[in-house]
Design an enzyme around this catalytic site. Structure first.
Site, mmCIF file in Angstrom:
data_model
loop_
_atom_site.group_PDB
_atom_site.id
_atom_site.type_symbol
_atom_site.label_atom_id
_atom_site.label_comp_id
_atom_site.label_asym_id
_atom_site.label_seq_id
_atom_site.Cartn_x
_atom_site.Cartn_y
_atom_site.Cartn_z
ATOM 1 N N HIS A 258 0.717 -1.063 -0.054
ATOM 2 C CA HIS A 258 0.067 0.008 0.011
ATOM 3 C C HIS A 258 0.875 1.299 -0.211
ATOM 4 O O HIS A 258 2.038 1.264 0.591
ATOM 5 C CB HIS A 258 -1.057 0.061 1.166
ATOM 6 C CG HIS A 258 -1.723 0.902 1.230
ATOM 7 N ND1 HIS A 258 -1.569 2.297 1.529
ATOM 8 C CD2 HIS A 258 -3.143 0.911 0.796
ATOM 9 C CE1 HIS A 258 -2.580 3.292 1.576
ATOM 10 N NE2 HIS A 258 -3.756 2.514 0.955
ATOM 11 N N GLU B 28 -3.878 2.339 -7.362
ATOM 12 C CA GLU B 28 -4.368 3.254 -6.365
ATOM 13 C C GLU B 28 -3.511 4.506 -6.597
ATOM 14 O O GLU B 28 -2.261 4.419 -6.096
ATOM 15 C CB GLU B 28 -4.373 2.988 -4.826
ATOM 16 C CG GLU B 28 -5.076 1.690 -4.672
ATOM 17 C CD GLU B 28 -5.304 1.686 -2.927
ATOM 18 O OE1 GLU B 28 -6.523 1.950 -2.535
ATOM 19 O OE2 GLU B 28 -4.572 1.712 -2.078
HETATM 20 P P1 PGA Z 1 -9.298 6.405 0.366
HETATM 21 O O1 PGA Z 1 -8.155 5.065 0.512
HETATM 22 O O2 PGA Z 1 -10.606 5.516 0.100
HETATM 23 O O3 PGA Z 1 -9.590 6.788 1.685
HETATM 24 O O4 PGA Z 1 -8.816 7.345 -0.440
HETATM 25 C C1 PGA Z 1 -7.951 4.189 -0.292
HETATM 26 C C2 PGA Z 1 -7.037 3.293 0.174
HETATM 27 O O5 PGA Z 1 -5.858 3.981 0.926
HETATM 28 O O6 PGA Z 1 -6.922 2.079 -0.066
#
Ligand code: PGA
Length: 263
Positions: free
Chosen positions: A102, A172
């Protein structure tokens, strides 16, 4: 067909008590809704609690249709690694998944492509499905480096994995995480449309076909359907909006309505 995955990453939120209550509420909601829709029109749901909350969540969700996983793991099965958690410990609690790489782990805790690869291999060896996160920062996007970064993150972590290895990828964009600034569906779509053929060329067409590609970054009930409409988006990894039962279930509901062709 790839079953969409709606996954909630709770980050460092919810201790055991709040996590147990959340798991009970979501399980009740799923049990009520599943009488109304067919199983194949339902996304798979998963939650990623903190380590200390995992046993409480496992108590409620073990053996149910709702999966759970760890937010991180170490690559060794045991040993002198103070503060770390082995993938086998997560498997013992009934976890199906573990997040790897992540962006908060990469930027705040020194996670590298090399440690991600070791973690992916260790997770697979322990019988877990790694959920590998990748994504570019804003400066990288503005320098037209998005595809270079994604390709580097995927290549160094995934190339050479056994063909039977089952994993999920979450794209992401770092600039969209926790900022309220979601990637537009075309922005998400073009990266997903890059990843799937990349998997086909560098792992195998079968892996590309079966691997779920999630989008993550400010996903909410009112934007999830537009994201799911992108051909290669197979679900969402949700941070902030997964912390309330109502919004997590609203996202799952929107995904179900989309799958049943209602919207
Ligand atoms: P968020 O986080 O939906 O708060 O933008 C997503 C993540 O970090 O997986």
């Amino acid at each position: 067909m790839r079953i969409p995955l709606v996954a909630g990453n709770w980050k460092m939120n919810k201790g055991p008590g709040a996590a147990r209550a959340f798991a009970q509420d979501v399980l009740r909601w799923v049990t009520d809704s599943s009488t109304k829709v067919k199983a194949k029109e339902y996304p798979e749901l998963a939650v990623f609690p903190s380590f200390t909350a995992l046993p409480a969540v496992a108590d409620v969700l073990r053996g149910t249709a709702i999966a759970y996983g760890g937010q991180n793991c170490h690559w060794e099965p045991s040993g002198a690694f103070t503060g770390e958690t082995a993938p086998g410990f997560l498997a013992e609690l009934g976890c199906r998944y573990v997040l790897v790489g992540h962006s908060e782990r990469r930027t705040l805790f020194g996670e590298t492509d090399e440690t991600c690869r070791k973690k992916v291999l260790a997770a697979l060896a322990a019988g877990l499905e790694p959920l590998l996160c990748c994504g570019e920062t804003l400066p990288e996007r503005e320098s037209n480096l998005t595809f270079t970064v994604i390709e580097r993150q995927l290549r160094s972590t995934l190339v050479g994995l056994p063909s039977a290895a089952s994993f999920t990828i979450a794209y992401e964009p770092v600039w969209a995480i926790g900022t309220g600034r979601t990637a537009t569906p075309p922005q998400a779509g073009e990266v997903h449309a890059f990843i799937r053929p990349w998997l086909s060329r560098n792992l195998s067409p079968e892996v590309a076909e079966r691997t779920r590609l999630l989008y993550g970054g400010s996903v909410k009930p009112d934007n999830v359907v537009e994201l799911l409409r992108q051909p290669d988006v197979d679900g969402a990894l949700i941070g902030g909006a997964s912390l309330e039962v109502a919004s997590f279930c609203a996202i799952a509901n929107a995904a179900t309505s989309y799958l049943t062709g209602l919207i």
